[in-house]
Design a protein around this motif. Structure first.
Motif, PDB file in Angstrom:
ATOM      1  N   ASN A 126       0.822  -1.204   0.000  1.00  0.00           N
ATOM      2  CA  ASN A 126       0.000   0.000   0.000  1.00  0.00           C
ATOM      3  C   ASN A 126       0.860   1.259   0.000  1.00  0.00           C
ATOM      4  OD1 ASN A 126      -2.365  -1.460   0.060  1.00  0.00           O
ATOM      5  ND2 ASN A 126      -2.573  -1.365   2.290  1.00  0.00           N
ATOM      6  N   THR A 127       0.483   2.195  -0.848  1.00  0.00           N
ATOM      7  CA  THR A 127       1.050   3.530  -0.778  1.00  0.00           C
ATOM      8  C   THR A 127       0.251   4.314   0.264  1.00  0.00           C
ATOM      9  OG1 THR A 127      -0.428   4.412  -2.476  1.00  0.00           O
ATOM     10  CG2 THR A 127       1.655   3.422  -3.222  1.00  0.00           C
ATOM     11  N   PRO A 128       0.726   5.503   0.667  1.00  0.00           N
ATOM     12  CA  PRO A 128      -0.087   6.318   1.587  1.00  0.00           C
ATOM     13  C   PRO A 128      -1.489   6.587   1.055  1.00  0.00           C
ATOM     14  CG  PRO A 128       2.136   7.173   1.506  1.00  0.00           C
ATOM     15  CD  PRO A 128       2.063   6.084   0.472  1.00  0.00           C
ATOM     16  N   LEU A 129      -1.629   6.705  -0.271  1.00  0.00           N
ATOM     17  CA  LEU A 129      -2.956   6.951  -0.842  1.00  0.00           C
ATOM     18  C   LEU A 129      -3.870   5.743  -0.643  1.00  0.00           C
ATOM     19  CD1 LEU A 129      -4.783   8.879  -2.344  1.00  0.00           C
ATOM     20  CD2 LEU A 129      -3.872   8.020  -4.502  1.00  0.00           C
ATOM     21  N   HIS A 130      -3.330   4.542  -0.740  1.00  0.00           N
ATOM     22  CA  HIS A 130      -4.126   3.347  -0.443  1.00  0.00           C
ATOM     23  C   HIS A 130      -4.734   3.445   0.956  1.00  0.00           C
ATOM     24  CE1 HIS A 130      -1.902   1.356  -3.792  1.00  0.00           C
ATOM     25  NE2 HIS A 130      -2.962   0.560  -3.850  1.00  0.00           N
TER      26      HIS A 130
END
Length: 672
Positions: A126-130
């Protein structure tokens, strides 16, 4: 031995050699309360870059997660190396801000100065946006996607992008709107090469939820997403057709018309996938737009009627057969790569309803042979044999496994006592496959019975009545066994009938009228005729067996056949005598209903007995054919009564309702 306590002053340890130390409660409290003054005085006593929590969070991680903006700003300015540190789960400070914090002024500054943090992935991919989308953190999500729009299409370890997650969450807090309103170019590639168009399609997520509003939103903002495909599910039209999402199919056929001409991994067009599902409306939608179904052939050369028959979708088969002749005619008897017609496939896979609909249509040829030179009936016969073998084999395997389980888990009774035993635990895993095989076998048998009465090729007499010759040694053993059994039966029948001749049935009340006495005499004559006949025929059968066994052994086979007929006839006559004796016993009885019930039951059992005795009288080879015919009759009747009627009646009522509505509309228009 005395113990020696050693006290170590941590300030005496060289700071360069100090290992990572845990954040103490005082520091943690200062961070939570955003008490910058107390924090600064405490942090001077420690090596700040080395301080972590048990999960590997630095002081900056903790400050960001609690939204302590003053301490966050101080740490980022004073200790810039903390900005890029990841914890044990590889979370950056932006991951924690996305999950727990807010898009404060400091966070915005960190995003602007360190854009690479936006693309960082944790152990889940996961990226921070996820994380912002998962936790519905609209403020941080908007900040991240505006700073780096491409990250909205990065996939995590499950193949899900933030855009997919936003659709999956039902566009809560309108996060999906922010993700779609970005200018990005396709295809998008991430640092590890895992981004849209790979992974899961957000359009498929909207179709799964049957959400046309989100589909329209995606089609308006990012129409190129409608063309995304998934390896297992195909393009968006394939998936919408597979689940019978009519509204989605209608929308996609307008916005993604070319998708109808694409094949999936199995080589099927969307119209083929629609025929596999049970949604007639979706098939109708395709045929309204593409009124040339013969042009759609999958990689096996099968048209839509092939597919509908293969997967047993009776509703789709019925709908196709009702279309106009020019549209249906090329489909009815078309052959695929293996030479199979739709009827062949329905017969081979045991699709009883589809097979019945096809075989009852006069336009369908019943005796076309495939590449293996088999008709539909012969193909169903072969498939039925294989299914039966598989059924028997599975049953034997289960019995063997049960036996092994019992032998391996044999526990003495004194150990079992007091313990609870789960009787279903052993059979849980094997129940499902066995049930599936049983259902498949029943379907195959019923399908074969349908074809037996409607599409069975004519056979020669030798094929119908094959001559079975047993080895001489085996034949002698079977004849010897049959002689012994028949002698026992004949003697029993003779003994019972002899006792019946000695003790004749009597009237319960002898002071009856002359009419009752005349009836009694007639019934008594009938009783004597049947009783003496049963005694005589059974004795004849016994004497013939003894005569052939001792005097002329070479006549044993015809003697056995003749004796079987005599014994069967004796048993029928004996039951007839018993029935007449019951009539005598009930003669003059005032219980009219009881008399009727007894007589009806007696007649039913008499017919059943005669039915069971009849196969013993006829030749053995014809007996096998008769039994097969009766089984086919039973299976066909069972199908018509319990399977086809349950399916046909609702369809018929639905058709009548539609016709009635159209007639009312037509009458209203005519009247107007």
């Amino acid at each position: 031995m005395s113990s020696l306590a050693i006290k170590i002053d941590e300030n005496s340890i060289p700071r360069d050699d100090m290992a990572n130390a845990m954040i103490n409660r005082k520091l943690h409290k200062c961070v939570r309360q955003d008490n910058i003054e107390a924090f600064q005085s405490l942090v001077e006593q420690h090596l700040t870059e080395k301080l972590v929590t048990p999960s590997g969070n630095s002081l900056l991680h903790v400050a960001v997660s609690y939204g302590s903006d003053n301490i966050t700003s101080y740490l980022a300015r004073t200790f810039p190396s903390l900005i890029t540190i990841q914890n044990s789960q590889k979370d950056t400070i932006l991951h924690l801000a996305a999950r727990e914090g807010k898009a404060s002024h400091t966070i915005k500054s960190l995003v602007e100065l360190n854009p690479s943090l936006i693309r960082k992935k944790n152990t889940k991919g996961n990226t921070p946006l996820h994380d912002a989308v998962i936790t519905d953190n609209k403020e941080v999500a908007k900040l991240l996607v505006s700073s780096y729009p491409e990250v909205a299409y990065y996939n995590n370890n499950n193949g899900k992008s933030p855009l997919y997650l936003a659709v999956e969450n039902g566009n809560k807090k309108k996060i999906l709107d922010d993700l779609l309103k970005t200018e990005v170019s396709f295809p998008i590639k991430s640092e590890d090469g895992d981004a849209v168009p790979k992974g899961k399609s957000p359009v498929h997520a909207a179709i799964k939820q049957r959400n046309r509003d989100i589909l329209e939103k995606i089609g308006k903002e990012k129409p190129e997403l409608l063309r995304l495909t998934e390896e297992e599910l195909g393009n968006s039209l394939h998936y919408a057709s597979s689940i019978g999402f009519l509204e989605g199919v209608r929308f996609l056929l307008k916005k993604f018309h070319d998708g109808a001409y694409e094949t999936n991994r199995q080589g099927d067009y969307p119209i083929h996938v629609a025929c596999k599902s049970h949604s007639v409306d979706v098939v109708k939608e395709f045929l309204d737009i593409f009124p040339y179904p013969k042009e759609f052939l999958n990689k096996e050369g099968q048209n839509i009627l092939h597919v509908a028959a293969k997967y047993g979708n009776g509703s789709v088969v019925r709908y196709i057969l009702k279309q106009e002749q020019k549209l249906v005619a090329p489909l009815l008897n078309a052959i695929d790569e293996d030479g199979n017609t739709p009827l062949h496939l329905g017969a081979f896979y045991g699709r009883c309803t589809a097979t019945f609909l096809l075989v009852r249509d006069n336009r369908v040829e019943h005796f076309i042979v495939n590449n293996r030179n088999w008709t539909p009936y012969e193909l169903a016969e072969e498939s039925s044999k294989r299914s039966e073998e598989k059924y028997i084999k599975t049953d034997e395997m289960r019995a063997e496994e049960r036996k092994q389980f019992d032998s391996k888990n044999s526990i003495p009774a004194h150990e079992i006592k007091g313990k609870e035993v789960d009787s279903h635990k052993m059979d849980t895993k094997e129940a499902s496959p066995k049930d599936e095989i049983t259902v498949l076998y029943c379907q195959m048998v019923i399908t074969l019975s349908i074809l037996f009465f409607n599409a069975c090729p004519k056979k020669s007499r030798k094929e119908i009545f094959p001559v079975i010759q047993l080895p001489m040694s085996r034949a002698k053993e079977e004849i010897k066994s049959m002689v012994g059994n028949l002698l026992v039966v004949t003697v029993l029948v003779a003994g019972v009938t002899f006792a019946g001749a000695i003790q004749l049935p009597q009237l319960r009340d002898k002071d009856k009228s002359r009419e009752f006495n005349c009836t009694y005499e007639k019934l008594l004559c009938g009783y004597l005729f049947l009783d003496v006949g049963a005694l005589s025929t059974s004795l004849v059968g016994a004497l013939i067996l003894l005569w052939s066994n001792f005097s002329y052994p070479k006549f044993q086979i015809p003697a056995v056949k003749f004796s079987i007929s005599m014994v069967c006839l004796a048993i029928v006559m004996m039951f007839g005598a018993f029935f007449v004796s019951v009539r005598i016993a009930l003669l003059g009885s005032h219980g009219g209903l009881l008399t009727i019930i007894v007589e009806v039951v007696a007649v039913m059992f008499f017919i059943a007995q005669a039915f069971l005795v009849f196969p013993w009288i006829i030749p053995l080879e014809f007996n096998h054919v008769l039994l097969q015919f009766l089984l086919h009759c039973f299976n066909y009747s069972f199908f018509l009564m319990f399977i086809y009627s349950r399916w046909w009646l609702p369809k018929k009522l639905s058709d009548l309702k539609i016709r009635h509505q159209f007639s009312k509309i037509g009458g209203r228009d005519f009247g107007g």
